[in-house]
Design an enzyme around this catalytic site. Structure first.
Site, PDB file in Angstrom:
ATOM      1  N   GLU A   1       0.851  -1.199   0.000  1.00  9.58           N
ATOM      2  CA  GLU A   1       0.000   0.000   0.000  1.00  9.58           C
ATOM      3  C   GLU A   1       0.882   1.242   0.000  1.00  9.58           C
ATOM      4  OE1 GLU A   1      -2.323  -0.244   3.596  1.00  9.58           O
ATOM      5  OE2 GLU A   1      -2.843  -2.334   3.227  1.00  9.58           O
TER       6      GLU A   1
ATOM      7  N   LYS B   1       2.470   4.461   1.239  1.00  6.69           N
ATOM      8  CA  LYS B   1       2.564   4.995   2.594  1.00  6.69           C
ATOM      9  C   LYS B   1       2.220   6.475   2.522  1.00  6.69           C
ATOM     10  CE  LYS B   1       5.335   5.048   6.744  1.00  6.69           C
ATOM     11  NZ  LYS B   1       5.231   6.483   7.018  1.00  6.69           N
TER      12      LYS B   1
ATOM     13  N   ASP C   1       1.600  10.218   3.435  1.00  6.34           N
ATOM     14  CA  ASP C   1       2.345  11.079   4.352  1.00  6.34           C
ATOM     15  C   ASP C   1       1.418  12.111   4.963  1.00  6.34           C
ATOM     16  OD1 ASP C   1       4.438  11.986   5.743  1.00  6.34           O
ATOM     17  OD2 ASP C   1       5.449  12.961   4.066  1.00  6.34           O
TER      18      ASP C   1
ATOM     19  N   TYR D   1      -7.983   8.427   3.896  1.00  2.00           N
ATOM     20  CA  TYR D   1      -7.950   7.065   3.350  1.00  2.00           C
ATOM     21  C   TYR D   1      -7.871   6.077   4.507  1.00  2.00           C
ATOM     22  CZ  TYR D   1      -6.978   8.727  -1.380  1.00  2.00           C
ATOM     23  OH  TYR D   1      -7.062   9.323  -2.602  1.00  2.00           O
TER      24      TYR D   1
ATOM     25  N   LYS E   1      10.787   2.748   2.570  1.00  2.00           N
ATOM     26  CA  LYS E   1      10.810   4.183   2.295  1.00  2.00           C
ATOM     27  C   LYS E   1      11.463   4.488   0.955  1.00  2.00           C
ATOM     28  CE  LYS E   1       9.267   5.942   6.201  1.00  2.00           C
ATOM     29  NZ  LYS E   1       9.999   6.998   6.833  1.00  2.00           N
TER      30      LYS E   1
ATOM     31  N   CYS F   1      35.401  18.272  28.186  1.00  2.00           N
ATOM     32  CA  CYS F   1      33.952  18.373  28.053  1.00  2.00           C
ATOM     33  C   CYS F   1      33.582  19.840  27.821  1.00  2.00           C
ATOM     34  CB  CYS F   1      33.264  17.857  29.312  1.00  2.00           C
ATOM     35  SG  CYS F   1      31.495  18.163  29.323  1.00  2.00           S
TER      36      CYS F   1
ATOM     37  N   CYS G   1      31.580  20.964  31.269  1.00  2.00           N
ATOM     38  CA  CYS G   1      32.151  21.042  32.614  1.00  2.00           C
ATOM     39  C   CYS G   1      33.670  21.194  32.588  1.00  2.00           C
ATOM     40  CB  CYS G   1      31.751  19.824  33.440  1.00  2.00           C
ATOM     41  SG  CYS G   1      32.530  18.298  32.899  1.00  2.00           S
TER      42      CYS G   1
ATOM     43  N   CYS H   1      32.215  12.147  28.663  1.00  2.00           N
ATOM     44  CA  CYS H   1      32.508  12.912  29.855  1.00  2.00           C
ATOM     45  C   CYS H   1      32.108  12.004  31.006  1.00  2.00           C
ATOM     46  CB  CYS H   1      31.680  14.193  29.878  1.00  2.00           C
ATOM     47  SG  CYS H   1      31.767  15.022  31.460  1.00  2.00           S
TER      48      CYS H   1
ATOM     49  N   CYS I   1      28.501  16.588  35.722  1.00  2.00           N
ATOM     50  CA  CYS I   1      28.544  17.501  34.582  1.00  2.00           C
ATOM     51  C   CYS I   1      27.142  18.052  34.331  1.00  2.00           C
ATOM     52  CB  CYS I   1      29.038  16.767  33.337  1.00  2.00           C
ATOM     53  SG  CYS I   1      28.878  17.744  31.847  1.00  2.00           S
TER      54      CYS I   1
HETATM   55  S1  IVH Z   1      -0.295   0.415   8.687  1.00  2.00           S
HETATM   56  C1  IVH Z   1       0.587  -1.622  12.526  1.00  2.00           C
HETATM   57  N1  IVH Z   1      -0.701   1.401   6.295  1.00  2.00           N
HETATM   58  O1  IVH Z   1       2.715   5.119   8.566  1.00  2.00           O
HETATM   59  C2  IVH Z   1       0.383  -0.999  11.227  1.00  2.00           C
HETATM   60  N2  IVH Z   1       0.329   2.795   7.907  1.00  2.00           N
HETATM   61  O2  IVH Z   1       4.598   3.951  11.096  1.00  2.00           O
HETATM   62  C3  IVH Z   1       0.607   0.448  11.243  1.00  2.00           C
HETATM   63  N3  IVH Z   1       0.849   5.045   7.133  1.00  2.00           N
HETATM   64  O3  IVH Z   1       1.899   6.938  11.074  1.00  2.00           O
HETATM   65  C4  IVH Z   1       0.093   1.236  10.168  1.00  2.00           C
HETATM   66  N4  IVH Z   1       0.077   4.789   5.083  1.00  2.00           N
HETATM   67  O4  IVH Z   1      -0.190   6.524   9.695  1.00  2.00           O
HETATM   68  C5  IVH Z   1      -0.223   1.633   7.522  1.00  2.00           C
HETATM   69  N5  IVH Z   1      -1.120   2.156   4.163  1.00  2.00           N
HETATM   70  C6  IVH Z   1      -0.659   2.368   5.372  1.00  2.00           C
HETATM   71  C7  IVH Z   1      -0.115   3.619   5.740  1.00  2.00           C
HETATM   72  C8  IVH Z   1       0.379   3.783   7.038  1.00  2.00           C
HETATM   73  C9  IVH Z   1       0.639   5.629   5.942  1.00  2.00           C
HETATM   74  C10 IVH Z   1       1.486   5.692   8.293  1.00  2.00           C
HETATM   75  C11 IVH Z   1       0.732   5.523   9.559  1.00  2.00           C
HETATM   76  C12 IVH Z   1       1.766   5.638  10.641  1.00  2.00           C
HETATM   77  C13 IVH Z   1       3.006   5.236   9.917  1.00  2.00           C
HETATM   78  C14 IVH Z   1       3.440   3.875  10.415  1.00  2.00           C
END
Ligand code: IVH
Length: 679
Positions: free
Chosen positions: A118, A120, A122, A228, A318, A412, A415, A435, A440
């Site tokens: 899926e 990710k 943002d 979403y 990522k 340091c 200190c 240190c 300190c």
């Molecule tokens: S699953 C346990 N699916 O990514 C599963 N997260 O660190 C956790 N995010 O802030 C989330 N798109 O909001 C999932 N298709 C997606 C996502 C998604 C964005 C974000 C989520 C969270 C971060 C996960």
């Protein structure tokens, strides 16, 4: 029929029609009626509700326009924690994730394993709670356990159904997903703000977050927010066997599901989809920072379970970090809570993917030398995982000879005492210079900030700034001093008053009742994080005196604690100063109890399992995880404490020894029966 009954009936019709057409328009992007027609229906609804205010329901579309401003956000505990994800940055990382999943499940390499991939998104993670199909509560993710209640704000988002569609609606449904602002909406919003002289948002995510954290929901209602759905709190009660089915079900309930999701039969499919997403990323009307890969099968997800903060069944792959070049102006040296000296690059401010970067950690001297960084260099910077800024390398071609090597301090910076470099077990030098002065001031301050901060006892109102003030005014010198603060002492501080003082003292008092694991984590022992602290709690069962007295050898007996960590713990408690702090904390009323069992029943509490031989139906890792989930412990060697030996294929010498000791000996089948029985 009375007028009132007629109104109630008509309102029900209107609610349904408006909701239906809003879904066609906002979610499916496929309107059935003209905008004017929709407006007319909505207007009729508003007018009727105005005449009969007691007929307004929680799921009425009129609730979307915003409610009376709030004084503050309430905290909401998530029934099921909202976990975060571990990151992958390359195909190799992804393959490692797949291997770890297979290892845990004892799945051969050739066995099929489908993934859901899926985008990710943002934006901002939120949870929406539906009871009997009606949206009753919405909250931010917060720290994963507790978020902020922002129901009225979330109601203003047209893509969030106030009432679920469909027939088989569960009694309780906790929907999770991402609130975003489209790139188009973000541009328009910033243009408006520019025109009225308001501060601009740095990126769509900040704009979405800022819009949701409004006490006045009318402001939120005016922002172009979208939503979403990507999951549920607990899929157990749903008629689904896979993540794909969960998403289909959510789509059927009226949620927007991202069109770029793919069920991939294998890892190659996952990689192909990642490349596809990277290619179409510039054309998308919303920001994505990678792809979330989830084991599709819910049964397997359940078996895999979670570590402290993230599930074992999902990973965030990522996109490569966004990069920019800037100048390295200076290197400063910071003293951490364990005394480690960290060089920090001071950079000419530069925008990297919409965020202004001014500083970046350089980790240690070896890193500076390895990259050959010099003051005055033009450097390539990136935000790793799109979050933490880092210096990648100097642009050597742009040097003009005036660049200066970075001088490492011998003393340091806080200190003034000479720094030292510890040796590791193999005799080599540790990467960090430290240190070692326990007094300190910089070290003390960091230690205090850690203690009151999120990773510590999380005392509300005692953040970084306040701790600095308390240290600078001499009110707090060391951890126990926090518990000696009074309203009178605090109220007279600059910027403080009676109310803030009272709140702070209340928060401090509340923090006295904590758990063993939290307290140990808060002390800032080198190498001891949340997970190790939990292991220590489990092992010592809340007995601080026993922990303090434990030597390296005993500590190493604990499954999951190695030599380095054991040594750090022993060293910490050997120091007179730390023993004094612990004693004072207890005298001042700090009580470190046992954590509540994660999920209710702990049927294996008090039982210690030891494994030998190869298990055939699950991996060692899974077997251990299951025992721990049920409150049991796992030993790594035979001792009097072990209550049962589980024998897989080709058991080792442990079997004979266990027989001699008269221990319970279980076959893999027996063990599985025990797990089954606890369900
Ligand atoms: S699953 C346990 N699916 O990514 C599963 N997260 O660190 C956790 N995010 O802030 C989330 N798109 O909001 C999932 N298709 C997606 C996502 C998604 C964005 C974000 C989520 C969270 C971060 C996960």
């Amino acid at each position: 029929m009375s007028e009132q009954e007629k109104a109630a009936r008509r309102l029900a019709e209107l609610r349904e029609q408006v909701a239906y057409h809003a879904h066609r328009y906002y979610v499916l992007d496929d309107p059935q009626i003209a905008d004017g027609e929709y407006d007319r229906l909505f207007q009729e609804l508003l007018e009727l509700e105005e005449r009969f205010p007691h007929l307004v329901t929680a799921d009425s579309p009129s609730r979307r326009v915003g409610a009376a401003p709030l004084a503050a956000f309430a905290n909401v505990e998530h029934r099921i924690p909202m976990l975060s994800l571990e990151n992958a940055f390359s195909e190799t990382d992804l393959a490692d994730f797949d291997k770890a999943v297979r290892r845990f499940l004892s799945l051969p390499d050739a066995a099929p394993l489908a993934y859901m991939a899926e985008p990710k998104l943002d934006g901002l993670a939120v949870e929406l709670v539906y009871r009997h199909g009606t949206l009753v509560q919405g909250s931010t993710r917060g720290d994963g356990q507790t978020g902020e209640e922002i129901t009225v704000n979330l109601r203003t988002i047209a893509a969030i159904p106030l009432k679920l569609q469909g027939v088989a609606i569960p009694e309780l449904l906790e929907v999770r997903g991402e609130v975003i602002i489209t790139t188009g909406g973000f541009k328009r919003l910033n243009e408006q703000r520019g025109a009225t002289g308001e501060n601009l948002f740095a990126n769509p995510r900040n704009a979405a977050a800022g819009s949701l954290r409004q006490l006045d929901s009318k402001i939120t209602a005016a922002r172009p927010l979208d939503f979403y759905a990507y999951g549920v709190g607990d899929p157990a009660g749903l008629p689904c066997t896979s993540q794909s089915e969960v998403l289909r079900l959510l789509g059927g309930c009226g949620f927007k599901i991202n069109p770029q999701i793919r069920t991939c039969p294998d890892l190659a499919g996952v990689v192909a989809h990642f490349q596809h997403l990277a290619a179409i990323r510039p054309q998308l009307d919303y920001e994505i920072d990678g792809m979330v890969v989830k084991v599709d099968d819910l049964g397997l997800q359940q078996r895999l379970g979670a570590k402290a903060r993230s599930p074992r069944w999902a990973v965030a792959w990522k996109f490569p970090a966004t990069q920019a070049t800037t100048r390295l102006l200076e290197v400063r040296f910071q003293v951490g809570r364990t005394g480690a000296i960290t060089p920090v690059a001071v950079l000419e401010p530069v925008s990297v993917g919409g965020v202004t970067v001014t500083h970046a950690t350089l980790h240690n001297e070896a890193m500076i030398r390895g990259k050959d960084l010099r003051i005055g260099d033009t450097v390539l910077v990136q935000r790793a995982g799109d979050v933490i800024p880092e210096v990648v390398k100097p642009v050597v071609e742009l040097r003009d000879g005036t660049e200066q090597p970075v001088a490492m301090p011998a003393r340091c910076p806080e200190c003034g005492l000479a720094l030292s470099r510890a040796r590791k077990e193999d005799g080599s030098e540790e990467a960090a210079t430290r240190c070692t002065n326990l007094d300190c001031p910089a070290r003390q301050l960091r230690k205090l900030i850690h203690f009151t901060g999120k990773a510590g006892l999380d005392i509300q109102g005692l953040g970084r700034k306040v701790m600095e003030l308390l240290v600078n005014t001499g009110l707090v010198r060391d951890i126990p001093d926090i518990y000696r603060l009074t309203e009178e002492k605090l109220a007279v501080l600059e910027g403080w008053g009676e109310v803030s003082a009272r709140n702070a003292v209340q928060a401090i008092t509340a923090s006295k009742e904590t758990t063993f694991a939290r307290l140990i984590g808060a002390l800032g022992i080198k190498n001891v994080g949340e997970e190790t602290a939990a292991l220590l709690e489990q092992h010592f069962q809340g007995d601080l005196a026993r922990l303090q007295a434990a030597g390296e050898a005993e500590l190493q007996q604990i499954e999951g604690i190695g030599k380095v960590v054991a040594a750090a713990i022993q060293e910490f408690f050997e120091q007179e100063e730390n023993r004094r702090i612990m004693a004072e904390l207890l005298t001042l009323g700090v009580q470190a109890g046992l954590s509540e069992p994660a999920s209710g029943a702990q049927p294996l509490a008090g039982q210690v399992f030891l494994f030998t031989g190869t298990l055939t139906s699950m991996s060692r890792g899974e077997a251990k995880a299951r025992v721990k989930e049920l409150g049991g412990q796992v030993a790594s060697a035979l001792s009097q404490k072990v209550t049962a030996l589980v024998c897989g294929d080709k058991p080792g010498s442990k079997l004979a020894k266990a027989r001699d000791l008269g221990l319970a000996i279980l076959s893999e089948e027996d063990f599985k029966m025990i797990l089954q029985d606890q369900k």
